[in-house]
Motif scaffolding. Structure first.
Motif, PDB file in Angstrom:
ATOM      1  N   LEU A 254     -32.257  31.964 -67.659  1.00 13.52           N
ATOM      2  CA  LEU A 254     -31.649  30.626 -67.672  1.00 13.52           C
ATOM      3  C   LEU A 254     -32.129  29.817 -68.875  1.00 13.52           C
ATOM      4  O   LEU A 254     -31.357  29.052 -69.467  1.00 13.52           O
ATOM      5  CB  LEU A 254     -31.962  29.888 -66.372  1.00 13.52           C
ATOM      6  CG  LEU A 254     -31.131  30.331 -65.155  1.00 13.52           C
ATOM      7  CD1 LEU A 254     -31.788  29.877 -63.858  1.00 13.52           C
ATOM      8  CD2 LEU A 254     -29.704  29.778 -65.236  1.00 13.52           C
ATOM      9  N   GLU A 255     -33.401  29.986 -69.233  1.00 13.84           N
ATOM     10  CA  GLU A 255     -33.923  29.272 -70.410  1.00 13.84           C
ATOM     11  C   GLU A 255     -33.116  29.640 -71.661  1.00 13.84           C
ATOM     12  O   GLU A 255     -32.906  28.805 -72.533  1.00 13.84           O
ATOM     13  CB  GLU A 255     -35.403  29.613 -70.641  1.00 13.84           C
ATOM     14  CG  GLU A 255     -36.362  28.776 -69.812  1.00 13.84           C
ATOM     15  CD  GLU A 255     -37.806  29.004 -70.216  1.00 13.84           C
ATOM     16  OE1 GLU A 255     -38.237  30.175 -70.183  1.00 13.84           O
ATOM     17  OE2 GLU A 255     -38.493  28.025 -70.559  1.00 13.84           O
ATOM     18  N   GLY A 256     -32.672  30.896 -71.715  1.00 17.17           N
ATOM     19  CA  GLY A 256     -31.853  31.350 -72.839  1.00 17.17           C
ATOM     20  C   GLY A 256     -30.530  30.602 -72.934  1.00 17.17           C
ATOM     21  O   GLY A 256     -29.972  30.446 -74.011  1.00 17.17           O
ATOM     22  N   GLN A 257     -30.029  30.118 -71.818  1.00 15.92           N
ATOM     23  CA  GLN A 257     -28.746  29.397 -71.795  1.00 15.92           C
ATOM     24  C   GLN A 257     -28.938  27.879 -71.815  1.00 15.92           C
ATOM     25  O   GLN A 257     -28.135  27.156 -72.386  1.00 15.92           O
ATOM     26  CB  GLN A 257     -27.955  29.765 -70.524  1.00 15.92           C
ATOM     27  CG  GLN A 257     -27.572  31.225 -70.435  1.00 15.92           C
ATOM     28  CD  GLN A 257     -26.697  31.663 -71.602  1.00 15.92           C
ATOM     29  OE1 GLN A 257     -25.829  30.923 -72.051  1.00 15.92           O
ATOM     30  NE2 GLN A 257     -26.962  32.857 -72.117  1.00 15.92           N
ATOM     31  N   LEU A 258     -29.978  27.409 -71.144  1.00 13.66           N
ATOM     32  CA  LEU A 258     -30.086  25.966 -70.886  1.00 13.66           C
ATOM     33  C   LEU A 258     -31.204  25.287 -71.675  1.00 13.66           C
ATOM     34  O   LEU A 258     -31.367  24.074 -71.609  1.00 13.66           O
ATOM     35  CB  LEU A 258     -30.335  25.730 -69.380  1.00 13.66           C
ATOM     36  CG  LEU A 258     -29.298  26.363 -68.445  1.00 13.66           C
ATOM     37  CD1 LEU A 258     -29.734  26.224 -66.998  1.00 13.66           C
ATOM     38  CD2 LEU A 258     -27.929  25.712 -68.640  1.00 13.66           C
ATOM     39  N   GLY A 259     -31.979  26.081 -72.413  1.00 15.18           N
ATOM     40  CA  GLY A 259     -33.096  25.514 -73.161  1.00 15.18           C
ATOM     41  C   GLY A 259     -34.397  25.711 -72.409  1.00 15.18           C
ATOM     42  O   GLY A 259     -34.401  25.930 -71.202  1.00 15.18           O
ATOM     43  N   GLU A 260     -35.494  25.620 -73.173  1.00 15.62           N
ATOM     44  CA  GLU A 260     -36.807  25.875 -72.581  1.00 15.62           C
ATOM     45  C   GLU A 260     -37.166  24.849 -71.522  1.00 15.62           C
ATOM     46  O   GLU A 260     -36.889  23.665 -71.668  1.00 15.62           O
ATOM     47  CB  GLU A 260     -37.875  25.884 -73.682  1.00 15.62           C
ATOM     48  CG  GLU A 260     -37.912  27.209 -74.406  1.00 15.62           C
ATOM     49  CD  GLU A 260     -38.994  27.275 -75.474  1.00 15.62           C
ATOM     50  OE1 GLU A 260     -39.917  26.433 -75.442  1.00 15.62           O
ATOM     51  OE2 GLU A 260     -38.883  28.164 -76.334  1.00 15.62           O
ATOM     52  N   ARG A 261     -37.787  25.321 -70.467  1.00 17.28           N
ATOM     53  CA  ARG A 261     -38.341  24.471 -69.411  1.00 17.28           C
ATOM     54  C   ARG A 261     -37.359  23.415 -68.918  1.00 17.28           C
ATOM     55  O   ARG A 261     -37.675  22.228 -68.842  1.00 17.28           O
ATOM     56  CB  ARG A 261     -39.619  23.777 -69.916  1.00 17.28           C
ATOM     57  CG  ARG A 261     -40.725  24.765 -70.160  1.00 17.28           C
ATOM     58  CD  ARG A 261     -41.870  24.158 -70.935  1.00 17.28           C
ATOM     59  NE  ARG A 261     -42.889  25.169 -71.156  1.00 17.28           N
ATOM     60  CZ  ARG A 261     -43.984  25.283 -70.405  1.00 17.28           C
ATOM     61  NH1 ARG A 261     -44.232  24.440 -69.439  1.00 17.28           N
ATOM     62  NH2 ARG A 261     -44.843  26.246 -70.645  1.00 17.28           N
ATOM     63  N   PHE A 262     -36.168  23.883 -68.599  1.00 15.69           N
ATOM     64  CA  PHE A 262     -35.150  22.958 -68.094  1.00 15.69           C
ATOM     65  C   PHE A 262     -35.560  22.451 -66.699  1.00 15.69           C
ATOM     66  O   PHE A 262     -36.274  23.132 -65.975  1.00 15.69           O
ATOM     67  CB  PHE A 262     -33.799  23.691 -68.032  1.00 15.69           C
ATOM     68  CG  PHE A 262     -33.825  24.904 -67.160  1.00 15.69           C
ATOM     69  CD1 PHE A 262     -33.564  24.813 -65.797  1.00 15.69           C
ATOM     70  CD2 PHE A 262     -34.160  26.151 -67.686  1.00 15.69           C
ATOM     71  CE1 PHE A 262     -33.629  25.933 -64.981  1.00 15.69           C
ATOM     72  CE2 PHE A 262     -34.226  27.284 -66.867  1.00 15.69           C
ATOM     73  CZ  PHE A 262     -33.963  27.168 -65.518  1.00 15.69           C
ATOM     74  N   PRO A 263     -35.105  21.248 -66.344  1.00 13.21           N
ATOM     75  CA  PRO A 263     -35.415  20.741 -64.999  1.00 13.21           C
ATOM     76  C   PRO A 263     -34.674  21.555 -63.935  1.00 13.21           C
ATOM     77  O   PRO A 263     -33.551  21.999 -64.183  1.00 13.21           O
ATOM     78  CB  PRO A 263     -34.901  19.302 -65.020  1.00 13.21           C
ATOM     79  CG  PRO A 263     -33.933  19.239 -66.149  1.00 13.21           C
ATOM     80  CD  PRO A 263     -34.319  20.301 -67.139  1.00 13.21           C
TER      81      PRO A 263
END
Ligand SMILES: [Zn+2]
Length: 271
Positions: free
Chosen positions: A215-224
């Motif tokens: 998910l980090e790959g899609q939504l950015g690092e350390r997403f809420p």
């Protein structure tokens, strides 16, 4: 409202709400002006007395690895905080699967201990966008009286499968409420979370860790994000990234508008 909260049923919709005005007194934590953190080691006296710990040290003293304390601002008769680790800045994105498994052992212990008292809801808020009010990572557990009917999605048949193991199917429901929400559905159905086996915990920890990485790959690092564990039979874990805010149409209608189809999202996350 002697306990600081009250369950009320809307006579028209039949839906329940909790009034908990004392929760307005929770400390608001802006990142640059963090007051003393009640969940950091050495500050054990700032929380209500602990009810459980993993690790060393005396009760309400440092040395713990995972610590469970009553929530200072409860909205249910039993409302606990499960502090992930002594480290203020380590999150689920940093933990190794073996450590995540330890957390799930604690969740299972507390679930088993408290399930006779009501409906045990275990949930996790990471970051302000996901409603976390204290930055030190922690899960929460509430026991909701049995008479309160909760408006929860029942488990569904897996579709848009991201990954599958002997124990779990990881997938995105076709009619998911949130973009990129990911479900972890045990292969063996008909059980509640308290029945999860050690092997399943190990596997779930690996899957959760991998899904967060994807998910980090899609939504950015350390997403809420939020996750919650379904409280009743046919349990599942639902992970919800909170990278978007609901709009007026969605609040007005309960119908969600997605820019990425669940099918496409599952393809991007598959491993
Ligand atoms: Zn802290």
């Amino acid at each position: 409202m002697k306990d600081g909260f009250e369950f009320l049923k809307n006579p028209v919709s039949g839906k329940w709400v909790v009034l908990a005005p004392k929760r307005a007194k929770r400390p608001k934590v802006a990142k640059s002006t963090e007051p003393i953190c009640p969940f950091c080691p050495g500050h054990e006296n700032l929380t209500p007395p602990e009810v459980y710990r993993v690790g060393k040290g005396g009760k309400n003293k440092p040395g713990w690895q995972i610590r469970v304390v009553p929530n200072k601002y409860p909205f249910a008769p039993i409302h606990e905080v499960i502090v992930d680790s002594p480290d203020h800045s380590k999150t689920f994105f940093d933990f190794k699967p073996i450590y995540i498994a330890k957390l799930f052992h604690v969740y299972r212990n507390r679930f088993r201990l408290l399930k006779e008292k009501g409906q045990v809801v275990i949930f996790y808020n990471y970051e302000v966008e996901a409603a976390a009010t204290l930055p030190h990572p922690h899960a929460q557990l509430t026991v909701i009286p049995k008479k309160i009917q909760m408006d929860v999605t029942r488990s569904v048949t897996p579709e848009n499968i991201i990954h599958e193991t002997k124990f779990f199917t990881v997938f995105i429901p076709q009619a998911s409420g949130w973009p990129y929400e990911v479900w972890f559905l045990p292969k063996e159905r008909g059980r509640e979370f308290g029945d999860i086996t050690n092997e399943e915990i190990d596997n779930l920890a690996q899957l959760l860790s991998k899904a967060l990485e994807k998910l980090e790959g899609q939504l950015g690092e350390r997403f809420p994000f939020n996750f919650h564990i379904f409280h009743a039979g046919d349990w599942y874990l639902r992970l919800i990234p909170r990278t978007r805010v609901l709009g007026g149409f969605e609040l007005a209608t309960g119908v969600y508008v997605h820019s990425t189809s669940p099918k496409e999202a599952a393809k991007k996350l598959a491993w």
